[in-house]
Motif scaffolding. Structure first.
Motif, short mmCIF file in Angstrom:
data_model
loop_
_atom_site.label_atom_id
_atom_site.label_comp_id
_atom_site.label_asym_id
_atom_site.label_seq_id
_atom_site.Cartn_x
_atom_site.Cartn_y
_atom_site.Cartn_z
N LYS A 1 36.85 37.98 54.47
CA LYS A 1 37.95 38.89 54.14
C LYS A 1 38.54 38.56 52.77
O LYS A 1 38.87 39.47 52.00
N GLU A 2 38.67 37.26 52.48
CA GLU A 2 39.24 36.87 51.19
C GLU A 2 38.32 37.24 50.03
O GLU A 2 38.78 37.67 48.97
N ARG B 1 36.42 33.95 43.18
CA ARG B 1 35.42 34.50 44.11
C ARG B 1 34.23 33.56 44.25
O ARG B 1 33.72 33.33 45.36
N GLU C 1 36.14 39.71 50.10
CA GLU C 1 36.20 41.17 50.00
C GLU C 1 37.44 41.62 49.25
O GLU C 1 37.39 42.57 48.45
N ALA C 2 38.56 40.93 49.47
CA ALA C 2 39.80 41.28 48.76
C ALA C 2 39.66 41.02 47.27
O ALA C 2 40.10 41.84 46.44
N LEU C 3 39.04 39.91 46.90
CA LEU C 3 38.83 39.61 45.47
C LEU C 3 37.87 40.61 44.84
O LEU C 3 38.04 40.98 43.67
N GLU C 4 36.87 41.01 45.59
CA GLU C 4 35.92 42.00 45.05
C GLU C 4 36.61 43.33 44.82
O GLU C 4 36.27 44.06 43.88
N SER C 5 37.59 43.66 45.67
CA SER C 5 38.36 44.89 45.44
C SER C 5 39.18 44.78 44.15
O SER C 5 39.30 45.75 43.39
N VAL C 6 39.72 43.58 43.89
CA VAL C 6 40.44 43.37 42.64
C VAL C 6 39.50 43.52 41.45
O VAL C 6 39.86 44.12 40.42
#
Length: 371
Positions: free
Chosen positions: A208-209, A142, A211-216
């Protein structure tokens, strides 16, 4: 004086007192010391062969520096029944300078590691768990994406400014940026506009990438019950919580809250001599990322207090007291970050949630109150 000789392989029947490992990308250098004081050196051994050797010899102590790949190797060696000590590179450098006239070679580093592992006063670096390594990998990914996004935005704004197109430093509306560039197509030409629009598309993709890592990251925190207690603290978000849980380890290994703050470099250096007690600047030891998160959290609390948004509590009284003493802003943030670190230690140690009525109390009182 101990005997030294270079060998192609270790005698697996010997009982090795300690084995120092100077890690490299492919070939490692190892130095083994037997109980009789004999020193054997292998200058080239792959990591696979080293692990095979570790599975065939009796349990012993391996010593290495905290370089890339050291942590996973430590876990593999511990799984085979060995003790692993990770020693600071600064200690190795000093030992080589004192005992080997500063002749820094792979075998000298491995020899230094072997001898330093027997120093009972030298505190080794903790080996991280697999879960902590996973968390740190996600955090690092991230960070790199955020760095790329920031770099593209800065370059985009700089190139646009050269054409008289100004974007606010604090604002980042990609739609308005795109419209502003398209309106200047006659001045810039279509190829230039297309190149700048590609940079905007890259920023949107990185958003977007990230945000996806933050969701992980949030999913990883949802699996740890300690995360809820940490995030209950004022000013601490999910990023700081994620970094704290991946670096702090067991809170019981710290003597007290001050040791926890010192672990992240939030205490001053001691420069005392004779009867003159002097303290220097902030030590800045430990994990810089976690220290940065604590600085940001402290700045948030300070601004909340300036805007009268902080509830009336002992923490607010402590901040007001420091302000009345005309403490400089930088020192205020460091002091507040250290206090946050001490509060977080108490929450982790005593399995408690953040409580405004207890925040801002002295270290001794905090420990008693949290119980």
């Amino acid at each position: 004086m101990s005997r030294k000789h270079t060998a192609k392989e270790f005698d697996k029947s010997n009982k090795w007192l300690v084995i120092g490992v100077d890690l490299a990308k492919y070939d490692n250098t190892i130095v083994g010391i037997t109980e009789d004081g004999e020193v054997q050196i292998i200058e080239r051994i792959s990591t696979e062969d080293l692990l095979e050797l570790a599975s065939e010899i009796q349990p012993t102590t391996f010593a290495m520096e905290p370089c890339n790949g050291a942590n996973i190797l430590s876990l593999n060696l511990q799984a085979k029944g060995h003790e692993v000590k990770t020693i600071s590179g600064a200690a190795v450098k000093d030992w080589v300078k004192v005992h080997l006239a500063g002749q820094k070679t792979d075998r000298n580093d491995a020899l230094a590691l072997a001898h330093l592992s027997r120093d009972t006063m030298l505190k080794p670096i903790r080996t991280k768990t697999v879960t902590e390594m996973r968390m740190q990998s996600i955090y690092a990914a991230r960070k790199q994406l955020v760095k790329c996004r920031t770099s593209i935005l800065v370059s985009l704004k700089g190139m646009s400014q050269a054409w008289g197109i100004l974007f606010s430093a604090q604002r980042r509306n990609l739609k308005k940026m795109r419209e502003s560039l398209e309106d200047k197509v006659e001045l810039l030409s279509q190829p230039v506009v297309d190149a700048l629009l590609q940079m905007i598309d890259s920023v949107a993709r990185l958003d977007k990438e990230i945000e996806a890592l933050e969701s992980v990251m949030k999913d990883q925190l949802s699996q740890d019950e300690r995360a809820q207690r940490i995030q209950s603290t004022l000013g601490i978000g999910f990023v700081g919580t994620h970094r704290l849980l991946s670096t702090c380890g067991d809170p019981n290994r710290f003597k007290g809250p001050k040791s926890f703050a010192a672990y992240y470099g939030l205490v001053p250096n001691n420069k005392s001599t004779g009867h003159n007690y002097r303290v220097g600047k902030c030590s800045c030891h430990g994990d810089a990322e976690m220290r940065s998160c604590l600085y940001q959290s402290a700045a948030v609390l300070y601004m909340q207090n300036v805007k009268n948004m902080l509830p009336d509590c002992a923490l607010k009284q402590w901040i007001d007291k420091k302000v009345s003493q005309k403490m400089m802003w930088g020192k205020m943030i460091i002091a507040l970050a250290a206090k946050l670190a001490r509060i977080l230690w108490a929450l982790l140690k005593y399995d408690a949630y953040f409580n405004l009525s207890k925040a801002g109390l002295s270290r001794s009182m905090l420990a008693q109150q949290v119980k």
